[in-house]
Motif scaffolding. Structure first.
Motif, PDB file in Angstrom:
ATOM      1  N   THR A  60      -1.600  -1.618 -10.029  1.00 54.34           N
ATOM      2  CA  THR A  60      -2.480  -0.067  -9.703  1.00 54.34           C
ATOM      3  C   THR A  60      -2.238   0.151 -11.332  1.00 54.34           C
ATOM      4  OG1 THR A  60      -1.180  -0.051  -7.335  1.00 54.34           O
ATOM      5  CG2 THR A  60      -1.217   1.991  -9.257  1.00 54.34           C
ATOM      6  N   ASN A  93       3.318   1.256  -2.747  1.00 54.05           N
ATOM      7  CA  ASN A  93       3.270   1.614  -3.548  1.00 54.05           C
ATOM      8  C   ASN A  93       2.692   2.955  -4.500  1.00 54.05           C
ATOM      9  OD1 ASN A  93       4.825  -0.790  -3.668  1.00 54.05           O
ATOM     10  ND2 ASN A  93       3.002  -1.668  -5.401  1.00 54.05           N
ATOM     11  N   ASP A  94       2.076   4.006  -3.922  1.00 53.07           N
ATOM     12  CA  ASP A  94       1.901   5.007  -4.626  1.00 53.07           C
ATOM     13  C   ASP A  94       2.970   5.985  -4.096  1.00 53.07           C
ATOM     14  OD1 ASP A  94      -0.817   4.225  -5.933  1.00 53.07           O
ATOM     15  OD2 ASP A  94      -1.710   5.027  -4.629  1.00 53.07           O
ATOM     16  N   ARG A 106      -6.235  -0.245 -12.411  1.00 47.30           N
ATOM     17  CA  ARG A 106      -6.746   0.324 -11.733  1.00 47.30           C
ATOM     18  C   ARG A 106      -6.527   1.595 -12.280  1.00 47.30           C
ATOM     19  NH1 ARG A 106      -4.652  -2.863  -6.703  1.00 47.30           N
ATOM     20  NH2 ARG A 106      -6.284  -4.182  -6.581  1.00 47.30           N
ATOM     21  N   THR A 107      -5.073   2.498 -11.755  1.00 44.23           N
ATOM     22  CA  THR A 107      -5.545   3.819 -12.982  1.00 44.23           C
ATOM     23  C   THR A 107      -5.652   4.594 -14.767  1.00 44.23           C
ATOM     24  OG1 THR A 107      -3.523   3.792 -10.997  1.00 44.23           O
ATOM     25  CG2 THR A 107      -3.748   5.982 -13.576  1.00 44.23           C
ATOM     26  N   HIS A 155       0.525  -0.663  -0.317  1.00 43.32           N
ATOM     27  CA  HIS A 155      -0.179  -0.055  -0.287  1.00 43.32           C
ATOM     28  C   HIS A 155       1.119   1.228  -0.414  1.00 43.32           C
ATOM     29  CE1 HIS A 155       0.707   0.890   4.271  1.00 43.32           C
ATOM     30  NE2 HIS A 155       0.591  -0.633   4.527  1.00 43.32           N
ATOM     31  N   GLU A 186       1.410  -6.635  -7.876  1.00 47.86           N
ATOM     32  CA  GLU A 186       0.306  -5.132  -7.222  1.00 47.86           C
ATOM     33  C   GLU A 186       0.877  -3.678  -7.802  1.00 47.86           C
ATOM     34  OE1 GLU A 186      -1.697  -4.312  -4.991  1.00 47.86           O
ATOM     35  OE2 GLU A 186      -1.465  -6.132  -4.242  1.00 47.86           O
ATOM     36  N   ASP A 187       2.309  -3.463  -8.640  1.00 47.90           N
ATOM     37  CA  ASP A 187       2.308  -2.471 -10.071  1.00 47.90           C
ATOM     38  C   ASP A 187       1.442  -2.494 -10.946  1.00 47.90           C
ATOM     39  OD1 ASP A 187       3.958  -1.697  -7.767  1.00 47.90           O
ATOM     40  OD2 ASP A 187       5.970  -2.675  -9.207  1.00 47.90           O
ATOM     41  N   TYR A 231      -0.458  11.220  -1.528  1.00 52.12           N
ATOM     42  CA  TYR A 231      -0.475  10.611  -1.372  1.00 52.12           C
ATOM     43  C   TYR A 231       0.773  10.393  -0.389  1.00 52.12           C
ATOM     44  CZ  TYR A 231      -2.602   9.107  -5.428  1.00 52.12           C
ATOM     45  OH  TYR A 231      -3.369   8.362  -6.391  1.00 52.12           O
TER      46      TYR A 231
END
Length: 637
Positions: free
Chosen positions: A603, A37-38, A606-607, A35, A599-600, A482
């Motif tokens: 992400t 990663n942003d 989703r973006t 979480h 996860e990357d 973020y």
């Protein structure tokens, strides 16, 4: 949160910089959680020589004729195999690499970006030799270099930080490779220090090394009195050296009642009805413990005392497995391998039974959430506590603000036109997002990739460009938010049971630097941006300095910041494409690539999904129109 770590002394004198270096190691590991990663978009996250060599080896073994560009990118030109790397810089490794380069340079097809078939065997053999030497006692090499860089009583410099970050990520890969779960690995900092749970620190010896529990507890207490830097870091090696135990997993099978024949042995799986025969060895347990294990094997517990016999399991699956010999460690790869093996075997059994009217229209399924781990003598080692809970979920959102956000999210999804090709693909994509978030064992690269690939008509470069445009908008608008949220949860409040305490700001300091956050309100960054550089004055720790430096780079050197972001996007997309091809053409699933890219990739997916839906104002069926809108908006901010 960032914990206060121990001070180290040499001949009674405080070693200030050794203490700071250990603290940086500890704090950086804390930032590797998914979480975060942003904030920390780093191309070496969860990467190591092992993960890279595994991917290259797959290319050589299963995709040799088309692997030249991957071979060059993942091996020849990769910085982890550069002569400056503390492990790959070994003269023997570099000599073997030069030999491989010689074979490549003598290829008559080098201008065509391919190998010479004449040197196929030599390239494979030399690469195999290099891999064998480099990965021999790899965890010990990592520990040696980690100790060396931390035990230097000099101020940290940028090269030292980069070395520590590489070694942390390499150790994470090793732990995952040796079957530790992501959840357990993320807890390593708190396990190593402060380690407030008495028996959680991985000392060299374990409970099974002692005849009496009291002797083991005395050993632990004595070891704790003489902790050193070497012992803290040796904990990582001790985990990797923990022996593998033979045992079993038991899974509940839904949708089938096994009556006759019974039991059924198929391949390596035993299907049995626990109402007819018990497989758990609970003979020597106390009566109250026995009852709990009976509930566990039934996968049913009547909380109100009213037993519903129909809810007890009528079919379980028993399979041999291996796992780490530590009660607090949940094996990851072996567990999922066992689950997938049982699932595949159940599909075969269902097909056979259907030929005899065995299951009718039922679709038996393995319930991954309900499982029991057994020792080799079939005594229970652990069972999932979900057995004792009702999985029925009542949807009742009463908080008005939560309901408002929920309604907006549903409305956002309803903007998609399901009657167009674009809309139907987008709905498939968000469905896959939901599937992967609910069932991690189902994750693969293929499902999402082929949807995006079809939407972009197999144009990978156009896909990258669209992702970069979306991330530019996302980060231009939100990156400081973020960072603010990340810092607030790391240094804005102290959590219970934090042991030795944490680096936190007082309430007054939070207000001074603009770090206060109010629930369900837009995160304001104006005051935070103006006071960002004062935060290290209050908390002079290196990880905070790194975070502030990244925020300053975003604010003052945006070209550099977004160039790094685009590099990250390019690397993720290229690596995902490689894994997608291995899944499609060779049926190869690489767990080390999964932990690095999952996860990357999600992400990114989703973006891209969010911005395509947001800019598809008229539910336009033409994706090109939407992409032009996104780029036009990007150029205005």
């Amino acid at each position: 949160m960032f914990r206060r770590t121990p001070n180290f002394f040499r001949n009674g004198k405080l070693q200030t910089f050794i203490s700071e270096r250990f603290q940086y190691f500890h704090h950086y590991w804390e930032t590797t959680k998914a979480h975060d990663n942003d904030i920390f978009l780093d191309t070496i996250r969860f990467e190591s020589h092992r993960s890279l060599l595994t991917r290259v080896e797959h290319q050589l073994d299963y995709n040799f004729d088309h692997s030249f560009d991957k071979f060059m990118r993942l091996f020849i030109h990769h910085k982890l195999f550069d002569h400056s790397n503390i492990i790959a810089g070994d003269p023997q490794i570099q000599s073997l690499k030069r030999t491989i380069i010689t074979y490549l340079n003598t290829s008559p097809h080098k201008d065509k970006k391919n190998y010479s078939t004449h040197y196929t065997l030599q390239i494979r053999a030399t690469f195999g030799q290099l891999k064998s030497i480099l990965l021999d006692q790899y965890h010990m090499k990592l520990k040696k270099h980690l100790y060396k860089v931390i035990a230097t009583n000099k101020p940290l410099n940028s090269q030292d930080k980069e070395t520590i970050r590489f070694l942390v990520n390499a150790f994470i890969v090793e732990l995952y490779y040796h079957d530790y779960s992501e959840e357990f690995i993320s807890r390593i900092p708190e396990i190593i220090y402060p380690g407030h749970v008495l028996h959680e620190f991985p000392f060299k010896k374990v409970r099974s090394d002692f005849a009496k529990k009291e002797d083991y507890e005395a050993y632990v207490k004595e070891e704790r009195k003489k902790m050193t830097l070497d012992k803290y870091l040796s904990a990582l090696v001790n985990l990797i050296r923990r022996p593998i135990n033979n045992g079993y997993y038991v899974f509940k099978v839904d949708g089938i009642a096994l009556i006759e024949p019974h039991p059924i042995v198929l391949d390596e799986v035993i299907f049995y009805n626990p109402q007819n025969v018990r497989m758990l060895n609970i003979e020597h347990f106390k009566e109250d413990h026995k009852s709990h294990y009976i509930y566990a094997e039934d996968f049913y517990f009547a909380r109100d005392g009213k037993v519903d016999e129909t809810k007890k399991s009528r079919c379980n699956a028993l399979i041999k497995a291996k796992y780490r010999s530590h009660e607090n460690i949940e094996s990851h790869n072996n567990f999922f391998q066992a689950f997938h093996k049982v699932s595949n075997t159940l599909n075969i059994l269902t097909k056979v039974l259907n030929g005899y009217g065995g299951t009718g229209n039922a679709k038996p399924e393995v319930d991954i959430k309900n499982n029991i781990k057994l020792h080799n003598d079939k005594k229970p080692a652990r069972y999932s506590f979900s057995i004792f809970y009702d999985h029925f979920r009542e949807v009742k959102i009463v908080d008005q603000q939560s309901l408002t956000y929920f309604t907006k999210e549903i409305g956002f999804i309803n903007r998609i036109n399901p009657n167009t090709r674009v809309g139907s693909i987008l709905l498939e994509i968000i469905s896959i997002h939901g599937k992967f978030s609910k069932s991690v064992e189902l994750f693969n690269f293929l499902d999402l990739w082929i949807r995006w690939e079809s939407l972009f008509k197999n144009d990978k470069e156009k896909l990258k460009e669209a992702i970069q445009d979306c991330f530019y908008i996302k980060y231009k608008k939100n990156y400081l938010s973020y960072v603010k949220v990340f810092l607030y949860f790391k240094i804005g409040e102290e959590y219970p049971n934090s042991g030795t305490g944490c680096w936190i700001l007082t309430e007054q300091q939070l207000k001074q630097v603009g770090l206060e956050i109010k629930t369900h309100q837009i995160v304001s960054t104006k005051k935070f941006k103006n006071n960002l550089n004062f935060i290290p004055n209050h908390l002079p720790i290196e990880i905070i300095k790194d975070t502030v430096a990244m925020a300053n780079e975003f604010t003052n050197q945006s070209t550099t910041f977004f160039s790094k972001l685009n590099d990250w996007i390019n690397n993720v997309v290229e690596d995902v494409y490689v894994e997608r091809n291995m899944e499609v053409h060779s049926n190869i699933k690489n767990d080390l690539s999964t932990i690095r890219l999952k996860e990357d990739f999600l992400t990114i997916s989703r973006t891209l999904f969010d911005y395509i839906v947001e800019f598809n104002l008229k539910r336009n069926p033409d994706i090109e129109v939407v992409l032009r809108r996104i780029k036009a908006y990007k150029n205005t901010i």
